[in-house]
Design a protein around this motif. Structure first.
Motif, PDB file in Angstrom:
ATOM      1  N   GLN A  26       1.237  -1.147  -0.222  1.00  0.00           N
ATOM      2  CA  GLN A  26       0.173   0.207  -0.259  1.00  0.00           C
ATOM      3  C   GLN A  26       0.500   1.230   0.016  1.00  0.00           C
ATOM      4  O   GLN A  26       0.802   2.235  -0.852  1.00  0.00           O
ATOM      5  N   GLN A  27       2.167   1.502   0.664  1.00  0.00           N
ATOM      6  CA  GLN A  27       2.666   2.333   0.918  1.00  0.00           C
ATOM      7  C   GLN A  27       3.865   2.834  -0.239  1.00  0.00           C
ATOM      8  O   GLN A  27       3.817   4.001  -0.801  1.00  0.00           O
ATOM      9  N   THR A  28       3.978   1.243  -1.161  1.00  0.00           N
ATOM     10  CA  THR A  28       4.674   1.130  -2.281  1.00  0.00           C
ATOM     11  C   THR A  28       3.425   2.162  -3.975  1.00  0.00           C
ATOM     12  O   THR A  28       4.034   2.419  -5.153  1.00  0.00           O
ATOM     13  N   THR A  29       2.101   1.926  -3.049  1.00  0.00           N
ATOM     14  CA  THR A  29       1.951   2.122  -4.965  1.00  0.00           C
ATOM     15  C   THR A  29       2.078   3.961  -5.213  1.00  0.00           C
ATOM     16  O   THR A  29       1.554   4.297  -4.271  1.00  0.00           O
ATOM     17  N   SER A  30       1.807   4.279  -6.211  1.00  0.00           N
ATOM     18  CA  SER A  30       2.194   5.285  -6.209  1.00  0.00           C
ATOM     19  C   SER A  30       0.927   6.150  -6.632  1.00  0.00           C
ATOM     20  O   SER A  30       0.417   5.798  -7.030  1.00  0.00           O
ATOM     21  N   ARG A  31       0.789   7.292  -6.725  1.00  0.00           N
ATOM     22  CA  ARG A  31      -0.347   8.098  -7.091  1.00  0.00           C
ATOM     23  C   ARG A  31      -0.142   8.437  -8.569  1.00  0.00           C
ATOM     24  O   ARG A  31      -0.932   8.643  -8.853  1.00  0.00           O
ATOM     25  N   LEU A  32       1.459   8.349  -9.169  1.00  0.00           N
ATOM     26  CA  LEU A  32       1.649   7.906 -10.533  1.00  0.00           C
ATOM     27  C   LEU A  32       0.593   6.604 -11.478  1.00  0.00           C
ATOM     28  O   LEU A  32      -0.932   7.292 -12.163  1.00  0.00           O
ATOM     29  N   ASP A  33       0.053   6.350 -10.347  1.00  0.00           N
ATOM     30  CA  ASP A  33      -0.034   4.523 -11.238  1.00  0.00           C
ATOM     31  C   ASP A  33      -1.981   4.967 -11.148  1.00  0.00           C
ATOM     32  O   ASP A  33      -2.618   4.698 -11.940  1.00  0.00           O
ATOM     33  N   ILE A  34      -2.662   5.743  -9.863  1.00  0.00           N
ATOM     34  CA  ILE A  34      -3.944   5.426  -9.613  1.00  0.00           C
ATOM     35  C   ILE A  34      -4.343   6.894 -10.214  1.00  0.00           C
ATOM     36  O   ILE A  34      -5.204   6.766 -10.966  1.00  0.00           O
ATOM     37  N   VAL A  35      -3.530   8.088 -10.888  1.00  0.00           N
ATOM     38  CA  VAL A  35      -3.925   8.926 -12.045  1.00  0.00           C
ATOM     39  C   VAL A  35      -4.110   8.304 -13.299  1.00  0.00           C
ATOM     40  O   VAL A  35      -4.659   8.677 -13.756  1.00  0.00           O
ATOM     41  N   LYS A  36      -3.224   7.324 -13.866  1.00  0.00           N
ATOM     42  CA  LYS A  36      -3.413   6.222 -14.848  1.00  0.00           C
ATOM     43  C   LYS A  36      -4.044   5.525 -14.947  1.00  0.00           C
ATOM     44  O   LYS A  36      -4.756   5.824 -16.176  1.00  0.00           O
ATOM     45  N   GLU A  37      -4.423   5.111 -14.069  1.00  0.00           N
ATOM     46  CA  GLU A  37      -5.465   4.061 -13.369  1.00  0.00           C
ATOM     47  C   GLU A  37      -6.597   4.968 -13.891  1.00  0.00           C
ATOM     48  O   GLU A  37      -7.837   4.109 -14.619  1.00  0.00           O
ATOM     49  N   ARG A  38      -6.973   6.348 -13.869  1.00  0.00           N
ATOM     50  CA  ARG A  38      -8.158   6.669 -13.386  1.00  0.00           C
ATOM     51  C   ARG A  38      -8.396   7.800 -14.622  1.00  0.00           C
ATOM     52  O   ARG A  38      -9.325   8.137 -15.379  1.00  0.00           O
ATOM     53  N   GLY A  39      -7.955   7.774 -15.668  1.00  0.00           N
ATOM     54  CA  GLY A  39      -7.281   8.176 -16.900  1.00  0.00           C
ATOM     55  C   GLY A  39      -7.625   9.890 -17.150  1.00  0.00           C
ATOM     56  O   GLY A  39      -8.021  10.633 -17.512  1.00  0.00           O
TER      57      GLY A  39
END
Length: 344
Positions: A26-39
């Motif tokens: 959970q700690q290593t999940t970057s906001r970059l991945d979240i934003v990319k997935e959200r689109g």
């Protein structure tokens, strides 16, 4: 009994590593991945400062801060409109960022040591070097801070402005009444209604807000600078992958201006023989890959949004209502403070 105890210990030893792994994941999940997935990018702005972030009656956003959001979206999705804006006042902006309600802030936020440490923020490159000022009515006869002796001053709460005002009044032995407001709109409304004699904020905000007052020409921004106010985009601390994206997209705007790359000539520049330009635009090398972006991320940004000079010009400079000289917000090669590390 001993057998049961042994089984219990074994179970605990198995569960603890699993729990630790889950927490680490959970700690290593970057906001970059979240934003990319959200689109799309969720960007926190102020929303009421012409030239920086302002939403008109049709819901259209504009300003330097808005263009920074657009630049990040362009780098990620090749679409500057893949942004959802959220207007945040000074008291809620950091909570919204740290709570994940927005991915980044681009809303006239000053870089300070306490915000960079105890508040848990990470400041990307400064996009506007500012200073705190004071606005008064032109016919008031006030031409210095000392002229506010015994008078009242409006200020927004939860800002460096509030703290700087207190310091300046104490330093100069000025006794003035301070009227504090949780949001900017009520503060400026109180000033417009004459409930306070002065209004203090960053000079850029005073300039933008003055244009929205009923009679802008009847108000003067004093020739005094009460503080240093480096303003720029902000991300949450301890997420280097996401911070690097916001940081280098911001630097790309500055580097493009220095290289003479604009919206109009960026396609032509892709055919340049200059290796620096080729790397910057992603024609050669893999700089984008190291950021988790396409190698032509800088090309996308300039093609869709323009370089820093173009952004400044249309929002604050010659093409805007403000005609504000670049001054310290010019490139280092032109006597300003803007400087990008090498794209190499």
């Amino acid at each position: 009994m001993q057998k049961c105890l042994s089984l219990l210990i074994a179970t605990v030893l198995m569960v603890v590593p699993l729990t630790a792994c889950e927490e680490e994941s959970q700690q290593t999940t970057s906001r970059l991945d979240i934003v990319k997935e959200r689109g799309k990018l969720n960007c926190g702005v102020e929303g009421a400062i012409p030239g920086f972030s302002f939403v008109d009656q049709n819901g259209n956003y504009s300003g330097i801060d808005v263009d920074i959001c657009k630049a990040v979206a362009a780098a990620l999705f090749d679409d500057p409109n893949a942004v959802e804006y959220r207007n945040l006042d000074s008291t809620e902006r950091f909570t919204a960022l740290n709570g994940g309600e927005v991915d980044m802030l681009s809303r006239n936020t000053t870089w300070t040591v306490s915000r960079d440490t105890t508040v848990g923020l990470e400041f990307a490159p400064t996009t506007f070097y500012d200073g705190q000022g004071m606005m008064v009515r032109t016919d008031s006869g006030i031409n210095s801070l000392e002229g506010l002796q015994g008078k009242s001053i409006c200020v927004e709460a939860g800002t460096t402005t509030e703290l700087n005002l207190t310091d300046n009044l104490r330093q100069r032995n000025i006794e003035a009444e301070t009227l504090t407001f949780q949001q900017a709109d009520p503060a400026y409304a109180a000033y417009a209604e004459g409930r306070c004699d002065g209004m203090t904020s960053d000079k850029s905000q005073l300039l933008g807000r003055r244009s929205t007052l009923p009679n802008p020409g009847t108000h003067t921004i004093l020739d005094v600078t009460m503080s240093k106010e480096p303003l720029g985009p902000v991300t949450k601390n301890n997420d280097s992958a996401w911070f690097d994206v916001v940081k280098w997209v911001t630097y790309a705007l500055i580097e493009a201006e220095e290289l003479g790359i604009t919206q109009a000539n960026v396609d032509e520049k892709k055919n340049s023989d200059d290796p620096t330009v080729k790397r910057f635009l992603g024609v050669e090398g893999d700089l984008g890959e190291g950021l988790g972006l396409s190698n032509d991320f800088a090309y996308r940004v300039i093609k869709q949004v323009g370089n820093y000079g173009e952004i400044y010009g249309r929002n604050l400079g010659a093409q805007s209502q403000f005609k504000l000289p670049r001054g310290q917000n010019n490139l280092w090669t032109n006597g300003g403070l803007l400087y990008s590390p090498p794209f190499r």
